[in-house]
Design a protein around this motif. Structure first.
Motif, short mmCIF file in Angstrom:
data_model
loop_
_atom_site.label_atom_id
_atom_site.label_comp_id
_atom_site.label_asym_id
_atom_site.label_seq_id
_atom_site.Cartn_x
_atom_site.Cartn_y
_atom_site.Cartn_z
N UNK A 61 8.14 -18.88 -3.63
CA UNK A 61 8.99 -18.39 -2.55
C UNK A 61 8.09 -18.06 -1.36
N UNK A 62 7.98 -18.98 -0.45
CA UNK A 62 7.07 -18.78 0.68
C UNK A 62 7.64 -17.86 1.74
N UNK A 63 6.77 -17.40 2.61
CA UNK A 63 7.18 -16.58 3.73
C UNK A 63 8.24 -17.32 4.55
N UNK A 64 9.22 -16.61 5.03
CA UNK A 64 10.27 -17.15 5.92
C UNK A 64 11.18 -18.15 5.21
N UNK A 65 11.14 -18.14 3.90
CA UNK A 65 11.96 -19.09 3.14
C UNK A 65 12.93 -18.36 2.22
N UNK A 66 13.31 -17.17 2.57
CA UNK A 66 14.10 -16.35 1.65
C UNK A 66 15.43 -17.01 1.27
N UNK B 185 -2.14 -15.96 -0.63
CA UNK B 185 -1.57 -16.32 -1.94
C UNK B 185 -1.97 -17.71 -2.36
N UNK C 126 -3.90 -7.33 1.76
CA UNK C 126 -2.65 -7.58 2.50
C UNK C 126 -2.70 -8.87 3.32
N UNK C 127 -3.89 -9.37 3.63
CA UNK C 127 -3.99 -10.58 4.45
C UNK C 127 -4.06 -11.86 3.61
N UNK C 128 -4.14 -11.70 2.28
CA UNK C 128 -4.31 -12.88 1.42
C UNK C 128 -3.15 -13.86 1.61
N UNK D 269 8.83 -13.83 -1.37
CA UNK D 269 8.84 -14.32 0.01
C UNK D 269 8.52 -13.18 0.99
N UNK D 270 9.12 -12.02 0.75
CA UNK D 270 8.88 -10.88 1.64
C UNK D 270 7.45 -10.36 1.51
N UNK D 271 6.89 -10.37 0.31
CA UNK D 271 5.51 -9.93 0.12
C UNK D 271 4.57 -10.76 0.99
N UNK D 272 4.83 -12.07 1.03
CA UNK D 272 3.97 -12.95 1.82
C UNK D 272 4.17 -12.76 3.32
N UNK D 273 5.41 -12.51 3.72
CA UNK D 273 5.68 -12.37 5.16
C UNK D 273 5.28 -11.00 5.68
N UNK D 274 5.52 -9.96 4.89
CA UNK D 274 5.33 -8.60 5.44
C UNK D 274 4.03 -7.93 5.00
N UNK D 275 3.33 -8.51 4.01
CA UNK D 275 2.00 -8.00 3.67
C UNK D 275 1.10 -7.96 4.91
N UNK D 276 0.96 -9.07 5.62
CA UNK D 276 0.12 -9.07 6.82
C UNK D 276 0.61 -8.09 7.91
#
Lengths: 245, 245, 245, 245
Positions: free
Chosen positions: C153-158, A245, A241-243, D173-180
């Protein structure tokens, strides 16, 4: 058909060992590794716990060694044994260095195992996977273990990445050819550090589950194995979960 | 630096020959192919038209043969020659057959050329591409020719596809490592039938431009070559307008 | 057919303006932007240099505004004008913030321009691109400008990423449908910072060509435009040599 | 936290219904669909079998309707309920027609549900998924249902494909933001025909398991849900063994 067996190439302290333990609860398992130290204890554990395991020292990139290993499997389980699962978890050495400093042997290390080795393993196992299809509760499974480097070829990673991309191509081609024959071919992108003794000190600050669980990978492979043939997954990715990507 | 040269591996009646002619308008060109029949006429044509070309019979998958070829280039152009462009257009035999009927040699055919061969070519050319960077009008270019099979691994195509996926990985890894050193590494996915004498009768019903023009590919490679280092393309795909994708 | 014209949506100080100048050397150009400040000087420059340009204030995500713009183009160039090129370079606002803080309007900003806007632009231009095919020296071109966010699709870039992925899908679908009709549809992944007045102070430490040249992008678009229909590229990526990928 | 609940948007005779039944064995389930006919029988079945289900008529692309639905969930389960799983299985109408014949409304159908609708669903569920993380046996799951069109945009499929690509971008995008943050976001590419009453007569010649089993998909979603947070899969593909890819 006398028997359904699972064979795992590339057994060690991480994914291969965990997969062997998982599949040993359903099938006799054959463990292949070059160095017997990588499977001896595991073979003992599985047999001691009421399962059935044998280990065979094998150089997966050498045609003669692979042939000898499968001859031995035949002697052990009878000439008409079938394969319920074949897991290719071998990997070439992970070489990271400037491209112009790579020797030819270092570069070939990736393709020898992930290209030639995977070819030899697939040719040795597919006839037994195909023949097992009518007798196996679950579609017989051929699973290939990939890595981040299966989909991204980073700088200084030419050896590892060329091997892993070739392996993914092999997996996709076989999935298309052998799916209609009832064999489930799949590919797993393991994207992160696996939690084994050698990586004990890595990523400690990120917490106790910042590394991928080998048992979690084994569960995922088992879930692939138990999919009905109407509902097959070719590829999964796995990361903590911390990866990043 | 005495001279800027372009070297093309895998010259024949299609892409390689067209690229050679295109780049010969700007640079002396070296043409590599195993069989001299594949470059003899072309060498004559280019030299006759006021350009400069030499052909060297080379087995691109053999380290000794590649070394000998680049020694010969050095004798021809002086020890301090630089490379403005290096085009890797070699391909293993295109083998399409059921996976279980592939011999080990047939399977390895793809990886030998597209894996090992591309490695040898890249190691031989990159030092001269890097050293040419400060002297070259355009960022020195290393271009790899791919195919549909670089991104799709179809059934019965394990040999060709594993080689082409490995080649694409190599190209991506080198682009990341050598871009910052001023070398433009790129990869072209040629997705269709190329219009050469051997394919004359193919796709006739689809019209006169249903096949890819080798000269069109050469133009595309030249356009890649002339991109400024602020504006580099790693990958292009090329297909005729009628292609089904 | 009275006239072949190029239309560019999303004109400003970067890609759109450079593309307009490039295509103005071959065709009368129509520049669309919501704010006339984004094209007024450019229109003056092009007309002053002997070219032909008009600017039309257009909200590309509004059907009525797009219709009015193309009515105006028709009045200007005659009812039977054709399009040699249509470049979609508009982008929604780049919003980067935690997903749970996005308002519905902020999220929709990406899809409004890159989804609905691109649809409206494609529907308005494709009939004129198709009809121009027999009369145009080069296959009429419909080019869509993408970004890194088109493939990651990066985090916070939806907001930005959903729009850009949708745009890439539109481009691919149209390439397959309109290629056989002689229209060249392509997509460019612009992966880096473009060198414009607003980004003057960015990446300075990386050197003078660490930012993408808008003129370089325009050259790349022109090269796409001049490909023969036997040899079409759907997608290119563009990044500076220092980009980390 | 009073209660852990699962909510499924897009319930009908196929995937949504099967997922609801599967998750109902572990959690109270909330079923959302525009037309109550799509969930009424299922709600009865689950409640009759000792589970707990409620259905709420919801237009997933309408902010007010989504807000009302989640208000109702709050009244039902208490203001501090948490979500163990949120499954987004809604899809826009599948429109296949020549691009120039698409009305603006037809084109927007895909983006309304898969873009705006998925945004509204994700914003409504993520706070409850995040807050459930410390209390849930398995990492709370947000699963998005994709299709072949999530990765390939075929000719005449602009509406469906733009929506599905946008949905996949949102998921990544959500996987990257909410995984952590302990939430497991994943995406499933359903690549084939699902076996439901409406498709009874399809693919009959290919055999009884040539269509994807909705229960098989539900099992796959459950397997995603039960992955530990050290070992998360973002994406799976699912297809029957006879699928041509």
């Amino acid at each position: 058909m006398s028997k359904l067996v699972a064979v795992i190439a590339g057994v060690g302290p991480g994914t291969g060992g965990a997969v062997a333990r998982k599949f040993a609860s359903a099938y006799p398992v054959v463990l292949l590794a070059r160095n017997p130290d990588n499977y001896n204890d595991l073979v003992k554990d599985i047999n001691g716990a009421g399962g059935k395991a044998i280990g065979i020292s094998t150089d997966i990139a050498d045609a003669g060694s692979v042939r000898a290993a499968f001859d031995k499997i035949g002697s052990e389980f009878g000439g008409d044994y079938g394969l319920a699962a074949a897991i290719f978890n071998a990997s070439g050495r992970f070489v990271r260095k400037p491209f112009l400093e790579l020797s030819e042997d270092e570069f070939n290390a990736g393709l020898d195992v992930s290209g030639k080795g995977a070819f030899l393993f697939a040719q040795a196992t597919l006839p037994r996977l195909v023949s097992a299809a009518p007798h196996s509760k679950h579609p017989p499974s051929l699973v290939f273990t990939g890595a981040t480097a299966s989909v991204k070829a980073n700088a200084q990673m030419a050896s590892f990445a060329t091997g892993k991309w070739a392996l993914r191509a092999l997996s996709q081609s076989l999935a298309k050819e052998f799916g209609p024959q009832g064999v489930h071919v799949s590919h797993a992108i393991i994207d992160g550090v696996i939690d084994i003794p050698r990586t004990k000190e890595w990523l400690k600050e990120a917490g106790p589950d910042a590394k991928i669980s080998a048992d979690g990978i084994a569960d995922a492979y088992w879930n692939l194995h138990t999919q009905p043939r109407s509902t097959l997954t070719w590829e999964i990715d796995i990361r903590p979960f911390v990866e990043k990507w």
